[in-house]
Design a protein around this motif. Structure first.
Motif, mmCIF file in Angstrom:
data_model
loop_
_atom_site.group_PDB
_atom_site.id
_atom_site.type_symbol
_atom_site.label_atom_id
_atom_site.label_comp_id
_atom_site.label_asym_id
_atom_site.label_seq_id
_atom_site.Cartn_x
_atom_site.Cartn_y
_atom_site.Cartn_z
ATOM 1 N N ASN A 196 0.819 -1.213 0.000
ATOM 2 C CA ASN A 196 0.000 0.000 0.000
ATOM 3 C C ASN A 196 0.851 1.260 0.000
ATOM 4 O O ASN A 196 0.430 2.303 -0.505
ATOM 5 C CB ASN A 196 -0.926 0.032 1.210
ATOM 6 C CG ASN A 196 -2.241 -0.683 0.957
ATOM 7 O OD1 ASN A 196 -2.694 -0.784 -0.170
ATOM 8 N ND2 ASN A 196 -2.854 -1.190 2.001
ATOM 9 N N ASP A 197 2.041 1.182 0.573
ATOM 10 C CA ASP A 197 2.855 2.378 0.795
ATOM 11 C C ASP A 197 3.843 2.673 -0.322
ATOM 12 O O ASP A 197 4.468 3.740 -0.317
ATOM 13 C CB ASP A 197 3.622 2.243 2.117
ATOM 14 C CG ASP A 197 2.690 2.161 3.316
ATOM 15 O OD1 ASP A 197 1.530 2.590 3.187
ATOM 16 O OD2 ASP A 197 3.120 1.652 4.367
ATOM 17 N N LEU A 198 4.043 1.741 -1.250
ATOM 18 C CA LEU A 198 4.989 1.981 -2.343
ATOM 19 C C LEU A 198 4.508 3.153 -3.191
ATOM 20 O O LEU A 198 3.337 3.228 -3.558
ATOM 21 C CB LEU A 198 5.121 0.733 -3.213
ATOM 22 C CG LEU A 198 5.690 -0.516 -2.532
ATOM 23 C CD1 LEU A 198 5.662 -1.695 -3.496
ATOM 24 C CD2 LEU A 198 7.112 -0.269 -2.047
ATOM 25 N N LYS A 199 5.402 4.049 -3.505
ATOM 26 C CA LYS A 199 5.036 5.251 -4.263
ATOM 27 C C LYS A 199 5.967 5.440 -5.449
ATOM 28 O O LYS A 199 7.146 5.084 -5.404
ATOM 29 C CB LYS A 199 5.090 6.499 -3.363
ATOM 30 C CG LYS A 199 4.046 6.502 -2.254
ATOM 31 C CD LYS A 199 4.115 7.791 -1.462
ATOM 32 C CE LYS A 199 3.135 7.797 -0.306
ATOM 33 N NZ LYS A 199 1.742 7.769 -0.763
ATOM 34 N N ALA A 200 5.406 5.993 -6.499
ATOM 35 C CA ALA A 200 6.197 6.307 -7.681
ATOM 36 C C ALA A 200 6.946 7.624 -7.474
ATOM 37 O O ALA A 200 6.407 8.579 -6.913
ATOM 38 C CB ALA A 200 5.293 6.408 -8.905
ATOM 39 N N ILE A 201 8.194 7.655 -7.900
ATOM 40 C CA ILE A 201 9.000 8.877 -7.889
ATOM 41 C C ILE A 201 9.443 9.118 -9.330
ATOM 42 O O ILE A 201 10.316 8.428 -9.842
ATOM 43 C CB ILE A 201 10.217 8.739 -6.949
ATOM 44 C CG1 ILE A 201 9.752 8.409 -5.519
ATOM 45 C CG2 ILE A 201 11.036 10.024 -6.958
ATOM 46 C CD1 ILE A 201 10.888 8.155 -4.556
ATOM 47 N N TRP A 202 8.799 10.057 -9.978
ATOM 48 C CA TRP A 202 8.991 10.248 -11.405
ATOM 49 C C TRP A 202 9.874 11.453 -11.729
ATOM 50 O O TRP A 202 9.907 12.435 -11.003
ATOM 51 C CB TRP A 202 7.647 10.477 -12.096
ATOM 52 C CG TRP A 202 6.703 9.340 -12.022
ATOM 53 C CD1 TRP A 202 6.987 8.027 -11.757
ATOM 54 C CD2 TRP A 202 5.289 9.395 -12.245
ATOM 55 N NE1 TRP A 202 5.864 7.273 -11.798
ATOM 56 C CE2 TRP A 202 4.797 8.079 -12.096
ATOM 57 C CE3 TRP A 202 4.405 10.418 -12.566
ATOM 58 C CZ2 TRP A 202 3.450 7.772 -12.247
ATOM 59 C CZ3 TRP A 202 3.072 10.119 -12.726
ATOM 60 C CH2 TRP A 202 2.597 8.798 -12.568
ATOM 61 N N ARG A 203 10.555 11.331 -12.849
ATOM 62 C CA ARG A 203 11.152 12.486 -13.528
ATOM 63 C C ARG A 203 10.358 12.626 -14.828
ATOM 64 O O ARG A 203 10.713 12.071 -15.858
ATOM 65 C CB ARG A 203 12.630 12.247 -13.794
ATOM 66 C CG ARG A 203 13.473 12.131 -12.534
ATOM 67 C CD ARG A 203 14.931 11.883 -12.872
ATOM 68 N NE ARG A 203 15.484 12.965 -13.691
ATOM 69 C CZ ARG A 203 16.694 12.919 -14.240
ATOM 70 N NH1 ARG A 203 17.456 11.843 -14.068
ATOM 71 N NH2 ARG A 203 17.126 13.939 -14.973
ATOM 72 N N ASP A 204 9.252 13.368 -14.743
ATOM 73 C CA ASP A 204 8.277 13.408 -15.823
ATOM 74 C C ASP A 204 8.341 14.739 -16.556
ATOM 75 O O ASP A 204 8.876 15.733 -16.050
ATOM 76 C CB ASP A 204 6.880 13.188 -15.227
ATOM 77 C CG ASP A 204 5.834 12.898 -16.285
ATOM 78 O OD1 ASP A 204 6.222 12.646 -17.439
ATOM 79 O OD2 ASP A 204 4.635 12.922 -15.947
ATOM 80 N N GLU A 205 7.760 14.734 -17.755
ATOM 81 C CA GLU A 205 7.581 15.988 -18.483
ATOM 82 C C GLU A 205 6.663 16.895 -17.666
ATOM 83 O O GLU A 205 5.624 16.448 -17.164
ATOM 84 C CB GLU A 205 6.940 15.719 -19.841
ATOM 85 C CG GLU A 205 7.809 14.910 -20.798
ATOM 86 C CD GLU A 205 8.939 15.738 -21.367
ATOM 87 O OE1 GLU A 205 8.842 16.983 -21.301
ATOM 88 O OE2 GLU A 205 9.905 15.158 -21.884
#
Length: 731
Positions: free
Chosen positions: A285-294
């Motif tokens: 439940n706690d896993l989160k995405a860490i993005w380098r997005d446009e």
């Protein structure tokens, strides 16, 4: 109650009283978090407890002593349901009496446990749960229990009643003169793996209990328990003559936490045995995405823009710029664009954002900024070139949302789901990308086999496909085997007397004997027949082991939590010694053993499948798939697949195939079953993505209850109609 038990429990309680009084303020201590037992699942040392871990808690553990090596995977599927899969290597016993088949492999017990919470802890009531240990195993550790827990300051007290392995001391009920297990039927049925309801809550029963103490030093926990087992019915004793005398019924343990990701354990058990273990854990439940997005575009359209006369007036370069931005910034892959005086329509697959609202907002902002005279934006999402959903965004309402003109503004206020009409207007831009190539690592694995505990192969699938228009695809893939240990898989002719056609147990010949193999080469036709009906037909080399022809039809209403599909296939088993050949003779000769075995030279296989995502409050974010039909070895039955999706998008599931084969006909394991975890790419990488990686594992490789591995399944292709695999993250 047994006098010794009463004395022991009283001694534990009296010993703890001074500490209870001296540390009455629970806020002086680190927060309490449940810990795992030797057998996996929340508990004390040997004994379970009534506690539950936080929902989504996933723990991999190992425990070692002289008699047993336990390897466990425990998952808190729901707030009220804990599940555990366990493999145990019995150090004093071999897998079988046939050294030519299993060599020096240790006896391997495979067990599945579950625990259900009956009461949640309150001021007066303890947390209370009921559980079944090893409910589908061989009977080595099977038992049942009811346990209650109360948290007082830094202490968590457990008191429970156990039956079977957990209660074999019989300190509560049972006549030990009838046997070490009080005449409980501990013989397993068939070939193991069956569920023996008739033995539940029978035989000896015993009271057990203990306490877990969170010391002021946060990493350290201490445990003391009074256990309900006496070890006189353990397999090393009854089958191997090993001395497992219990010098004390009180076990002592210590646990040291390694941050939030694991712990190490040591315990002194039975008054004579040291046990060591470790756990690695995370929370799905706690896993989160860490993005380098446009970066998301900023809305720039000015109010009062005229939408009369000629409509959108962009030159070719400006339309090309919009198409590129929709691809890179909004995730609509190589879009096709149509335009009228008032409407801009985008047709493309969504490959970046599971959160469709994010994709809609980005696309609407781009269109509003670059085509200011348009007042409606239509986003037609496709998969495999087939239309799946259509979203219509009102330009004026979107402008009010984008400019925050009212309280509680949401993009949903401007969005509607329309009918799946053909695109309107002039074709402005069209993708000419007919080819697609892919390279993906693969892992195939099984646990608990006779020849080796862990069988696996690691390889690479390299694929390519070409679309002839929107409905016909020619595609294929090659498998490159990098490393495997299937040379140890000696299941040439079953030594347990089974005589099924060898549809999956020839795996070694396909993988180990052929490091480069054409995995797939097929022609596929796919179409949306009506608004809610989809179909596909295919033919060729359908998977590594089978070729043939087949088709599928799926009924899936838009925004509906259920769907119904039917597939039918005629297949022939591929010859593992040839890239393009098939078996022509059913009976094959094995020169290694001088015996014959059978293969599949032509059969019909297929299933009718119901897909259902319940809306029940007590079973949220789950999917049931129930399939009935005929399998590859011509057995008939039903497969039940249940999966749970956590807030991060991680999916954990299990399946079981029950067919008309008896346990003796199927062989060891009694029926086909397995487990899997599907992980979104975007929580493992720094880029948003709608792709997934799936890790699966099987207890054993056998031939019964085996389905054809089809390249496409229409339920996955049409996922956007009621997202499951592409559901947005909730955390």
């Amino acid at each position: 109650m047994n006098t010794k038990l009463t004395t022991s429990l009283s001694a534990i309680t009296l010993a703890m009283l001074p500490v209870l009084h001296s540390h009455a303020d629970e806020f002086d201590y680190p927060a309490f978090k449940p810990s795992q037992s030797d057998f996996g699942g929340v508990g004390l040392i040997q004994m379970p407890s009534g506690r539950m871990a936080p929902e989504g808690e996933f723990t991999i553990g190992a425990t070692y002593n002289d008699e047993y090596h336990h390897y466990t995977v425990s998952l808190q599927l729901l707030p009220w349901l804990e599940s555990t899969v366990r493999y145990t290597l019995v150090q004093d016993l071999l897998y079988s009496d046939d050294p030519s088949f299993s060599g020096d492999t240790k006896y391997t017990d495979k067990g599945i446990d579950f625990k259900i919470r009956l009461l949640k802890e309150s001021y007066w009531l303890p947390e209370t749960s009921i559980g079944i240990r090893d409910f589908g195993g061989t009977g080595l550790f099977d038992g049942e229990f009811i346990a209650a827990n109360k948290h007082i300051g830094p202490f968590d007290f457990t008191l429970g009643v156990g039956w079977g392995y957990i209660g074999n001391s019989g300190n509560l009920t049972g006549d030990k003169s009838l046997g070490n297990d009080c005449d409980r039927n501990t013989e397993y049925k068939g070939k193991g793996g069956s569920i023996d309801f008739d033995r539940w809550f029978t035989g000896c029963s015993a009271i057990f209990g203990g306490v877990e103490y969170q010391t002021p030093w946060q990493p350290l926990r201490l445990k003391v328990e009074y256990e309900g087992n006496d070890y006189q019915s353990d397999f090393p004793v009854t089958r191997g003559g090993i001395d497992m005398t219990q010098d004390s019924k009180i076990n002592y343990g210590a646990l040291y936490r390694l941050g939030d990701w694991g712990d190490v354990r040591v315990s002194y058990e039975r008054g004579n045995t040291w046990t060591f273990g470790f756990n690695l854990n995370t929370n799905f439940n706690d896993l989160k995405a860490i993005w380098r997005d446009e970066p998301a575009p900023t809305y720039q359209r000015q109010s009062g823009v005229s939408t009369d006369s000629k409509g959108p007036e962009l030159n070719d370069d400006e339309w090309l710029k919009l198409a590129q931005d929709l691809h890179q910034i909004a995730g609509y892959d190589d879009p096709t664009i149509y335009a009228t005086d008032e409407i801009v329509t985008v047709v493309a697959p969504q490959t970046k954002y599971r959160e469709r609202a994010e994709a809609h907002e980005r696309a609407a902002t781009l269109i509003a900024n670059q085509v200011p005279k348009a007042n409606e934006y239509r986003l037609i999402e496709t998969a495999n070139s087939q239309v799946v959903t259509e979203t219509r965004i009102d330009g004026d309402k979107f402008a009010k949302y984008a400019r925050n003109e009212y309280f509680g503004a949401s993009i949903d206020d401007a969005t509607t789901t329309g009918t799946l009409d053909s695109p309107e207007g002039r074709l402005i831009a069209k993708s000419d990308k007919a080819w697609d190539v892919s390279v993906a690592p693969t892992l195939q694995q099984s646990f608990g086999g006779s020849e080796n505990f862990y069988m696996f192969n690691i390889g690479i699938n390299a694929g390519a496909n070409y679309w002839f228009g929107d409905h016909v695809e020619l595609g294929g893939s090659m498998y490159f085997n990098l490393y495997d240990n299937y040379d140890k898989f000696l299941y040439e002719v079953p030594p347990d007397g089974t005589d099924l056609k060898r549809v999956r147990t020839l795996v070694r010949q396909y993988i180990n004997d052929n490091p480069v193999k054409m995995n797939n080469l097929q022609l596929t036709w796919m179409d949306r027949l009506t608004d809610d009906w989809y179909a596909q037909a295919y033919g060729g080399y359908l998977e590594m082991m089978f070729g043939g022809v087949g088709g599928e039809v799926l009924y899936r209403p838009l925004n509906s939590n259920w769907a119904l599909g039917v597939d039918a296939n005629y297949v022939i088993q591929r010859d593992p010694d040839s890239q393009f050949g098939f078996f022509t003779e059913e009976v094959q000769f094995d020169p290694l053993t001088g015996r014959n075995y059978r293969v599949q030279t032509g059969a019909v296989t297929g299933h009718a499948t119901v897909y259902y995502q319940p809306q029940w409050e007590w079973l949220p974010n789950t999917l049931f798939k129930v399939s009935a039909g005929q399998y590859l070895t011509e057995d008939k039955g039903i497969t039940i697949d249940f999966s749970k999706q956590f807030d991060s998008g991680v999916i954990a599931g299990a399946f079981a195939a029950i067919t008309n084969l008896s346990a003796e006909e199927f062989g060891e394991g009694s029926y086909n079953k397995g487990f899997y975890v599907s992980i979104p790419f975007d929580i493992m990488t720094v880029k948003p993505s709608t792709n997934r990686a799936t890790i699966s594992w099987l207890p054993l490789s056998r031939d019964g209850g085996q389905m054809l591995n089809r390249k496409y399944e229409l339920f996955s292709v049409t996922d956007a109609r009621y997202p499951w695999y592409g559901r947005k993250a909730l955390n």
